[in-house]
Every structure is written in C-alpha cells, then in structure tokens.
Scaffold this motif. Structure first.
Motif, PDB file in Angstrom:
ATOM      1  N   LEU A  58       1.455  -0.248  -2.579  1.00 44.87           N
ATOM      2  CA  LEU A  58       0.758  -1.496  -2.006  1.00 44.87           C
ATOM      3  C   LEU A  58       0.668  -0.699  -1.022  1.00 44.87           C
ATOM      4  O   LEU A  58      -0.520  -1.396   0.367  1.00 44.87           O
ATOM      5  CB  LEU A  58       2.354  -2.177  -1.224  1.00 44.87           C
ATOM      6  N   TYR A  59       0.095   0.737  -0.583  1.00 49.67           N
ATOM      7  CA  TYR A  59      -0.507   1.363   0.807  1.00 49.67           C
ATOM      8  C   TYR A  59      -1.926   0.840  -0.221  1.00 49.67           C
ATOM      9  O   TYR A  59      -2.847   0.559   1.300  1.00 49.67           O
ATOM     10  CB  TYR A  59      -0.522   2.745   0.521  1.00 49.67           C
ATOM     11  N   PRO A  60      -2.742   0.744  -1.352  1.00 45.08           N
ATOM     12  CA  PRO A  60      -3.988   0.447  -1.601  1.00 45.08           C
ATOM     13  C   PRO A  60      -3.950  -0.795  -0.945  1.00 45.08           C
ATOM     14  O   PRO A  60      -5.790  -1.309  -0.354  1.00 45.08           O
ATOM     15  CB  PRO A  60      -4.317   0.457  -2.901  1.00 45.08           C
ATOM     16  N   VAL A  61      -3.474  -1.742  -1.089  1.00 48.61           N
ATOM     17  CA  VAL A  61      -3.700  -3.892  -0.693  1.00 48.61           C
ATOM     18  C   VAL A  61      -3.093  -3.341   0.777  1.00 48.61           C
ATOM     19  O   VAL A  61      -5.020  -3.795   1.533  1.00 48.61           O
ATOM     20  CB  VAL A  61      -1.756  -4.269  -1.068  1.00 48.61           C
ATOM     21  N   GLU A  62      -3.313  -2.332   1.419  1.00 44.48           N
ATOM     22  CA  GLU A  62      -2.696  -2.868   2.783  1.00 44.48           C
ATOM     23  C   GLU A  62      -4.293  -1.852   3.575  1.00 44.48           C
ATOM     24  O   GLU A  62      -4.782  -2.467   4.058  1.00 44.48           O
ATOM     25  CB  GLU A  62      -2.077  -1.592   3.383  1.00 44.48           C
ATOM     26  N   VAL A  63      -5.115  -1.148   2.379  1.00 46.02           N
ATOM     27  CA  VAL A  63      -6.327  -0.703   3.261  1.00 46.02           C
ATOM     28  C   VAL A  63      -7.399  -1.373   3.024  1.00 46.02           C
ATOM     29  O   VAL A  63      -8.284  -1.557   3.966  1.00 46.02           O
ATOM     30  CB  VAL A  63      -6.997   0.908   1.954  1.00 46.02           C
ATOM     31  N   VAL A  64      -7.067  -1.870   1.593  1.00 41.52           N
ATOM     32  CA  VAL A  64      -8.253  -3.118   1.957  1.00 41.52           C
ATOM     33  C   VAL A  64      -8.775  -4.768   2.405  1.00 41.52           C
ATOM     34  O   VAL A  64      -9.606  -4.965   3.235  1.00 41.52           O
ATOM     35  CB  VAL A  64      -8.784  -3.139   0.274  1.00 41.52           C
ATOM     36  N   LEU A  65      -6.514  -4.245   2.385  1.00 47.99           N
ATOM     37  CA  LEU A  65      -6.850  -5.590   3.490  1.00 47.99           C
ATOM     38  C   LEU A  65      -7.301  -5.507   5.214  1.00 47.99           C
ATOM     39  O   LEU A  65      -7.653  -6.711   5.626  1.00 47.99           O
ATOM     40  CB  LEU A  65      -5.101  -5.721   3.515  1.00 47.99           C
ATOM     41  N   TYR A  66      -6.653  -4.424   5.894  1.00 47.07           N
ATOM     42  CA  TYR A  66      -7.438  -4.464   6.944  1.00 47.07           C
ATOM     43  C   TYR A  66      -9.196  -4.166   7.272  1.00 47.07           C
ATOM     44  O   TYR A  66      -9.387  -4.237   7.902  1.00 47.07           O
ATOM     45  CB  TYR A  66      -6.159  -3.171   6.995  1.00 47.07           C
ATOM     46  N   ARG A  67      -9.779  -3.428   5.684  1.00 46.57           N
ATOM     47  CA  ARG A  67     -10.693  -3.014   6.324  1.00 46.57           C
ATOM     48  C   ARG A  67     -11.762  -5.002   6.306  1.00 46.57           C
ATOM     49  O   ARG A  67     -13.027  -5.042   6.579  1.00 46.57           O
ATOM     50  CB  ARG A  67     -11.436  -2.952   5.044  1.00 46.57           C
ATOM     51  N   CYS A  68     -10.717  -5.585   5.272  1.00 45.12           N
ATOM     52  CA  CYS A  68     -11.006  -7.350   5.574  1.00 45.12           C
ATOM     53  C   CYS A  68     -11.351  -7.500   6.421  1.00 45.12           C
ATOM     54  O   CYS A  68     -12.299  -8.761   7.679  1.00 45.12           O
ATOM     55  CB  CYS A  68     -10.671  -8.135   4.277  1.00 45.12           C
ATOM     56  N   ILE A  69      -9.833  -7.362   7.189  1.00 47.03           N
ATOM     57  CA  ILE A  69      -9.955  -7.866   8.813  1.00 47.03           C
ATOM     58  C   ILE A  69     -10.614  -7.803   9.960  1.00 47.03           C
ATOM     59  O   ILE A  69     -11.352  -8.271  11.172  1.00 47.03           O
ATOM     60  CB  ILE A  69      -8.478  -7.354   9.205  1.00 47.03           C
ATOM     61  N   GLU A  70     -11.341  -6.169   9.734  1.00 48.39           N
ATOM     62  CA  GLU A  70     -11.415  -5.880  10.693  1.00 48.39           C
ATOM     63  C   GLU A  70     -13.169  -6.666  10.237  1.00 48.39           C
ATOM     64  O   GLU A  70     -13.785  -6.316  11.554  1.00 48.39           O
ATOM     65  CB  GLU A  70     -12.162  -3.880  10.229  1.00 48.39           C
ATOM     66  N   LEU A  71     -14.056  -6.465   8.876  1.00 49.40           N
ATOM     67  CA  LEU A  71     -14.696  -7.304   8.683  1.00 49.40           C
ATOM     68  C   LEU A  71     -15.207  -8.837   9.506  1.00 49.40           C
ATOM     69  O   LEU A  71     -16.300  -9.076   9.701  1.00 49.40           O
ATOM     70  CB  LEU A  71     -15.314  -7.056   7.452  1.00 49.40           C
ATOM     71  N   VAL A  72     -13.994  -9.614   8.931  1.00 49.55           N
ATOM     72  CA  VAL A  72     -13.780 -11.101   9.425  1.00 49.55           C
ATOM     73  C   VAL A  72     -14.233 -10.711  11.205  1.00 49.55           C
ATOM     74  O   VAL A  72     -14.032 -11.594  11.989  1.00 49.55           O
ATOM     75  CB  VAL A  72     -12.569 -11.678   8.821  1.00 49.55           C
ATOM     76  N   GLU A  73     -13.153  -9.970  11.786  1.00 45.12           N
ATOM     77  CA  GLU A  73     -13.032  -9.986  13.126  1.00 45.12           C
ATOM     78  C   GLU A  73     -14.125  -9.488  13.646  1.00 45.12           C
ATOM     79  O   GLU A  73     -14.479 -10.177  15.318  1.00 45.12           O
ATOM     80  CB  GLU A  73     -12.052  -8.955  13.383  1.00 45.12           C
ATOM     81  N   ARG A 132      -1.136 -10.029   6.051  1.00 45.93           N
ATOM     82  CA  ARG A 132      -0.751  -8.784   6.258  1.00 45.93           C
ATOM     83  C   ARG A 132       0.835  -8.692   7.069  1.00 45.93           C
ATOM     84  O   ARG A 132       1.187  -7.358   7.058  1.00 45.93           O
ATOM     85  CB  ARG A 132      -1.275  -8.486   7.873  1.00 45.93           C
ATOM     86  N   THR A 133       1.476  -9.436   7.435  1.00 47.90           N
ATOM     87  CA  THR A 133       2.685 -10.225   7.471  1.00 47.90           C
ATOM     88  C   THR A 133       3.180  -9.752   6.864  1.00 47.90           C
ATOM     89  O   THR A 133       4.635  -8.495   6.619  1.00 47.90           O
ATOM     90  CB  THR A 133       2.971 -10.773   7.877  1.00 47.90           C
ATOM     91  N   LEU A 134       3.429  -9.749   5.515  1.00 48.17           N
ATOM     92  CA  LEU A 134       4.306  -9.862   4.451  1.00 48.17           C
ATOM     93  C   LEU A 134       4.025  -8.501   3.885  1.00 48.17           C
ATOM     94  O   LEU A 134       4.838  -7.312   3.937  1.00 48.17           O
ATOM     95  CB  LEU A 134       3.793 -10.578   3.085  1.00 48.17           C
ATOM     96  N   VAL A 135       2.409  -7.591   3.974  1.00 47.99           N
ATOM     97  CA  VAL A 135       2.455  -6.064   3.608  1.00 47.99           C
ATOM     98  C   VAL A 135       3.895  -5.456   4.608  1.00 47.99           C
ATOM     99  O   VAL A 135       3.760  -4.227   4.516  1.00 47.99           O
ATOM    100  CB  VAL A 135       1.131  -5.675   3.315  1.00 47.99           C
ATOM    101  N   THR A 136       3.286  -5.391   5.947  1.00 47.02           N
ATOM    102  CA  THR A 136       3.930  -4.687   7.247  1.00 47.02           C
ATOM    103  C   THR A 136       5.147  -5.000   6.616  1.00 47.02           C
ATOM    104  O   THR A 136       6.063  -4.151   7.393  1.00 47.02           O
ATOM    105  CB  THR A 136       3.269  -4.977   8.029  1.00 47.02           C
ATOM    106  N   SER A 137       5.708  -6.088   7.088  1.00 47.44           N
ATOM    107  CA  SER A 137       7.391  -6.086   6.696  1.00 47.44           C
ATOM    108  C   SER A 137       8.216  -5.377   5.520  1.00 47.44           C
ATOM    109  O   SER A 137       9.317  -4.411   5.435  1.00 47.44           O
ATOM    110  CB  SER A 137       7.805  -7.677   6.226  1.00 47.44           C
ATOM    111  N   ILE A 138       7.409  -5.024   4.205  1.00 46.77           N
ATOM    112  CA  ILE A 138       7.962  -4.942   3.423  1.00 46.77           C
ATOM    113  C   ILE A 138       7.981  -2.784   2.912  1.00 46.77           C
ATOM    114  O   ILE A 138       8.297  -2.933   2.981  1.00 46.77           O
ATOM    115  CB  ILE A 138       7.252  -5.415   1.962  1.00 46.77           C
ATOM    116  N   LEU A 139       6.603  -3.199   3.912  1.00 51.48           N
ATOM    117  CA  LEU A 139       6.687  -1.599   3.856  1.00 51.48           C
ATOM    118  C   LEU A 139       7.863  -1.122   4.921  1.00 51.48           C
ATOM    119  O   LEU A 139       7.762   0.022   4.716  1.00 51.48           O
ATOM    120  CB  LEU A 139       5.528  -1.290   4.886  1.00 51.48           C
ATOM    121  N   ALA A 140       7.778  -1.377   5.982  1.00 54.21           N
ATOM    122  CA  ALA A 140       8.999  -1.656   6.799  1.00 54.21           C
ATOM    123  C   ALA A 140      10.287  -1.228   6.721  1.00 54.21           C
ATOM    124  O   ALA A 140      11.447  -0.737   6.755  1.00 54.21           O
ATOM    125  CB  ALA A 140       8.669  -2.509   7.987  1.00 54.21           C
TER     126      ALA A 140
END
Length: 622
Positions: A603-618, A578-586
């Motif tokens: 990278l947008y599709p990666v960001e979407v599925v990444l945040y969904r995985c983070i939500e499920l794990v949290e 998440r840190t890497l994707v966020t920094s590249i997009l910024a």
C-alpha cells in the motif's frame, strides 16, 4: 444339430458355455421366441459373471481362471466360425457377444485380441446395419468399464469394418455412429489420462474409422461420376434420353457425398482436439497420430488458411441438419481442433507435409491480409482459453502469432475499419485468452511472451477502436494485476500519441471514464483494498500522467483540467481513497504478522502516488 466340444474331452452337458449354446440352438429350432430370448439372456449373464471373475482374479494372478476364460472365448470363436451353425443362431448371439466378450478385454491385451476376432467374425456374417447398432450400443456402455481402451479397441475395430459393408444410406448410418464413437473416445481419454500407449492405440482405431469413411466417400464419388457420364457414353451410340429417376438418384448421391465429406472433416478435427488434449505434451507419441489425421485434410478440402479463417467451420457444420442435435453436440471441439491442426503443422514440417501445406506461404497470406489475420487470431482464442490444453501448445500458438504479426505486415489505416465490428467478438475473446496465459502460466518466459502477444494484437487493431477494446478488457477483468497491465498499455498508447502531438485521439478524449472504472467502481465507494492494490496504483499513475502532460502542454484535450472534473476527482476518487488507505495503514501499523507486513508494504506505493495526485489537483483548484 448336436454341438460338439472339439477342444476337449468334456461333453456339452459338463461344459456350461456349450450347454447354454445348445439351449439357444434348441429354442431357435423349435421357434420358441420366448425361450430363445431367455436362453440368450442366460448366456449373457454367464459371460458377464465369467468376465467379472477374470477382472478380479487378474490382480492375484490366478492363472486357472484366466486360462479357463481364454478357453471359453476360443470355444465361442470356433462356434461362430463353424459353417454348420445356423444363421439364426449367429444373429441371436450377435446381440450379446460384442459387449460381453469385450468385457474380458479389461484383463489383458490377449483377451482383447480374442474379443476382436469374435467381433470381426460377427461383422463378416451378420447384417451390417444391425451390427453397427449393436456395436454402438456396446460403446455406449463403456463408461462404466475400467481399462477402457482394451474394452473399446475391438468395438472400434468392428465399426471400421462394418461401415465398409453397408451398401445403402451410408451417410445416415455414419451420422448415427459418429456421436457414439466420439463420446466413448472422450470418456476413455479422460479415464486413461497418463496411459499414453493405450491412448495411442485408441486413437489409432479412431483413425481407422476415418479411413473407412473416406473409402465410402470415394466409392460414392465413383458412383456419382458413373451416373453423370453414362448419358454421354450412350449418346455416342444413339439418341440420348436421360432417365429423370436416374438423374434424381445422382443428385441425391451427390448431396450425400458432400455431406459425408463434411462429416469426415468434422470428425477428424474433433479427434485432433482429443489427441492434443490427451497427449499433446508428448511429441514423440503425438506427432505420428497428428500426421495421420493431417493426411485427411486434402481429401476433405481443408487448408490451413481456411481452417484459421473459421469460415470452413460454418461450411462444414452447415451440412448438418438443425434437428441433428446429437451430431451437432458431439463436435464441440472442432474449432479447437482446427486451430491446433495449424499449430501442429507449425511445430513439425512432417505434419505440414502430410497436410500438403507450406507454412511459409500461409504465414505470408496472413501477414498481408488484415481481415484473414484477424480471423486467424480469433481462431487461436480456442487454444489460449482452453483450460486443459498443455502449456507447450499454447506457447507454440503464441510463437505462431508472432510470425503472422511481425515484419512488413499489411495494416489498415488508423481510422475505423468498415468490417471491424464483425471481428470484435472473436478478437476480444482472443485477447481474454492471452490474458489467461499471462495470469495462470507457471512459466515466467511464457508469461512475458503472452504479454508481448497481447501488445501485438492490440497494435493490429485500428487506433479508433483500440481504446474501446482496452476499456472492454478492463471492465471484464477479474484480476487486479491484469487490470494494472491493461492500464499500463493505455498509458503507453497515450505517451505515443503525446510524442506524435496527437492528443486529440480517443485515448485522451475518454481517459477519465477509464480511470473512474477503477477508482470509483460501479458498485459505489472506493475500490477494495488491499485486494485491488495493483489496479489502483496503475490507475493513479495513469491519472497523474494525464494531469502532468496536460499541464505541461497547457492543453485540456482530456478535459482532466476542467474545474468540474477536478472537483469530481478530488471529492469522489481521491479523498475517499485517502481515507481508506490511511485507516488500513493505521490499523495494521503495529501488526507483526508477515502477511500483514507484505500488505502494508504494497500500500505504500499507492499512498505515495495518491498524495502526489491530491497535490496536483489542489494546486489546480487554487
């Protein structure tokens, strides 16, 4: 003996060629070895200079130079054909004439025809073993020549004839010639490239040599038969006493006969590879040559099933002694030639008939015998992984693979196959070869076919070993897009197991380590983005699928829901990513460059599925 110039009024003193021939004659008659060698060398230099003049003047259409050269070659031919010329003179000339007169062939086919007549005359009059050595040495020097086919044709024609004149130790002499012939053909085929007609003529001469080897083998068969039947015939008249020397000689001839047949088989398969690599994309030109080559299969006891099994390669090469490095190295493409031989039979019924094969029967054998089918797929790897083979032949190979893996095929159980480990390297290489077609083919329908072929081969592997195969492919993949495709194949396998309520399979038990290969590479840190966007997106989707499937089923076969694995995934995979994707997009948010825009969109599709995985794990860690 006085040399006469029968072709014109000039005397030998005014004719440079005849003057040099006269000097050779005088030195031989006086038994002056030193002078003889010098005179022969002077003649070679003279002919070399003349051939260079022809080669350079042919571009400017200098008819006088060419006509003089033709007259010179005709003088040479008439001289060596004269019955009054001493044998010692012809022998001395034979050391230089093949190479020097063939140099003239570079100018035109007319020169090549005359050169071939000179070579044929030398073959008729000189010692066959010496001539074979001389012709092979001339072939060795072909690498520096232009118009290689015109230079090589007379030499190859001479070899096909001189082999038939050798009466003893034919196997040894043939083994010496084959590597030189194949090396010359390889160099010439690379040089000629698009000169189809010249390549056809060249390969036609190579097939003539194969025909000569077959004739020699047939003679050896007859001799062996006579030796074996002679004692029986004698027994009808008197008490038979078999001479031990005769029997030993018969056994040696039998071994030589078998080795010669094996050598012929290897030679044919190597030529098959050369033909396919050079003109394989031109069926009208290629098919007649392939049909001629296929005619040798029955004589060499080569069947399509045995060629695809790979075992015949071991049998053929087993007859080549370990110390025959030159012979072994010249057959580097025989496996490719073997697999292509079957594919050409699949392409053309005429080729299959020439090989005396029934393709339908071959396909049925492979469909109903899993181990033979695995061997066949393993042999096809040589086609799929060849960088120089026409795409058309690779497509036909994929079509053939479909034929042997469709319909009611016999498969083993989903458990471990006792012999699978022995097939693992070749099947892995075949799958890697199919991947190369998927990645590099310029034709979209062919890429789709190759993808379907990949799934067919994977489906033919027992389930217990299929995951290990996919994992190995992912580990050795250099293409992020290909890695994504492989991970999608894994997800499909897991979906199938889930529908069959078989989550205890190897795909579910080991899925986390596969996802980790992509999300936390062995080099440490998050994956490289944006280069590996496709692979990362696929790995995240696979991880999300497992999380959701295990949560819905209230199961944990994959151990993905254990607290230890959830925390590991959260801290080591997802947050760094998440840190890497966020920094590249910024960093690239306001960049208007077109390529940067494409990268950000990827990278947008990666960001979407990444945040969904983070939500499920949290949610699971609460």
């Amino acid at each position: 003996m006085e040399i006469k110039d029968n072709a014109g009024p000039s005397s030998s003193s005014s004719n440079p060629l005849l003057l040099r021939l006269q000097n050779i004659l005088k030195s031989i008659e006086s038994r002056d070895i030193s002078q003889s060698e010098k005179s022969v060398s002077e003649l070679a230099e003279f002919l070399d200079s003349a051939s260079e003049s022809v080669a350079t003047s042919s571009n400017s259409v200098n008819e006088d130079v060419c006509n003089n050269a033709i007259e010179m070659l005709m003088h040479t031919l008439a001289y060596i054909c004269s019955p009054s010329v001493k044998e010692e003179v012809i022998d001395a000339l034979s050391f230089i004439l093949p190479k020097e007169v063939c140099k003239f062939s570079r100018a035109s086919s007319m020169f090549s025809t005359i050169a071939e007549s000179i070579v044929e005359q030398l073959v008729l009059t000189c010692n066959p073993r010496d001539m074979l050595t001389i012709l092979c040495e001339a072939l060795n020097s072909s690498g520096e020549k232009v118009n290689a086919s015109l230079y090589l044709n007379p030499l190859l024609g001479g070899i096909s004839k001189v082999l038939l004149s050798i009466k003893r130790r034919q196997l040894e002499q043939t083994k010496v010639a084959i590597p030189v012939i194949l090396q010359a053909l390889k160099q010439a085929s690379l040089e000629l490239d698009d000169e189809v007609e010249n390549l056809e003529n060249l390969f036609g001469r190579a097939i003539d040599i194969a025909d000569s080897i077959r004739t020699i083998h047939q003679k050896l068969v007859c001799i062996t038969f006579m030796h074996l039947t002679a004692p029986v015939i004698l027994q009808n008249y008197s008490t038979c006493h078999v001479d031990p020397i005769l029997m030993c000689s018969s056994q040696q001839e039998d071994v030589s006969r078998v080795k010669l047949r094996a050598l012929l088989g290897l030679y044919i398969l190597q030529i098959m590879a050369f033909v396919s690599l050079s003109i394989g994309d031109r069926s009208p030109n290629c098919l007649p040559l392939v049909s001629q080559l296929s005619c040798f299969f029955h004589h060499c006891q080569l069947s399509y099933v045995s060629l695809l099994s790979g075992s015949v390669m071991d049998n053929l090469t087993g007859f080549i002694e370990e110390d025959d490095d030159d012979v072994q190295s010249c057959f580097s493409n025989v496996e490719l030639g073997a697999s292509l031989s079957v594919i050409w039979g699949y392409i053309s019924d005429d080729v299959a008939q020439s090989a005396k094969e029934d393709l339908g029967a071959v396909e049925n054998v492979l469909r109903h015998d899993q181990t033979k089918r695995w061997r066949a797929i393993g042999m096809l790897k040589h086609i799929f992984s060849s960088a120089d083979l026409p795409w058309r032949l690779k497509e036909h190979a994929i079509d053939f693979l479909f034929c042997i893996t469709e319909g009611d095929i016999l498969r083993g159980s989903d458990g471990e196959h006792p012999d699978f480990l022995s097939f693992l390297p070749s099947l892995f290489a075949a799958l890697q070869g199919i991947q190369m077609v998927i990645i590099y083919s310029p034709d979209a329908p062919l890429r789709k076919k190759a993808y379907d072929a990949l799934k067919r081969v994977l489906a033919d592997i027992p389930t217990s070993q299929r995951f290990d195969m996919l994992k190995a492919l992912v580990m050795h993949s250099n293409s992020p897009s290909m890695t994504a495709i492989l991970l999608d194949c894994v997800r499909e396998e897991m979906r199938r197991e889930a529908n069959q309520r078989a989550k205890k399979g190897p795909f579910w038990r080991s899925i986390l380590e596969l996802v980790e290969l992509v999300l936390r590479p062995s080099k440490g840190g998050p994956p490289a983005l944006p280069e590996e966007t496709d692979a990362v997106s696929s790995a995240l989707n696979l991880y999300r699928f497992v999380l959701i499937a295990e949560s819905r089923g209230n199961t944990n076969y994959s151990r993905v829901l254990s607290e230890t694995n959830l925390r590991k995934a959260y801290k080591e995979w997802l947050l760094p990513l998440r840190t890497l994707v966020t920094s590249i997009l910024a960093e690239n948010k306001n960049d208007c460059d077109h390529l940067v825009g494409d990268m950000v969109c990827g990278l947008y599709p990666v960001e979407v599925v990444l945040y969904r995985c983070i939500e499920l794990v949290e949610a699971k860690l609460k």
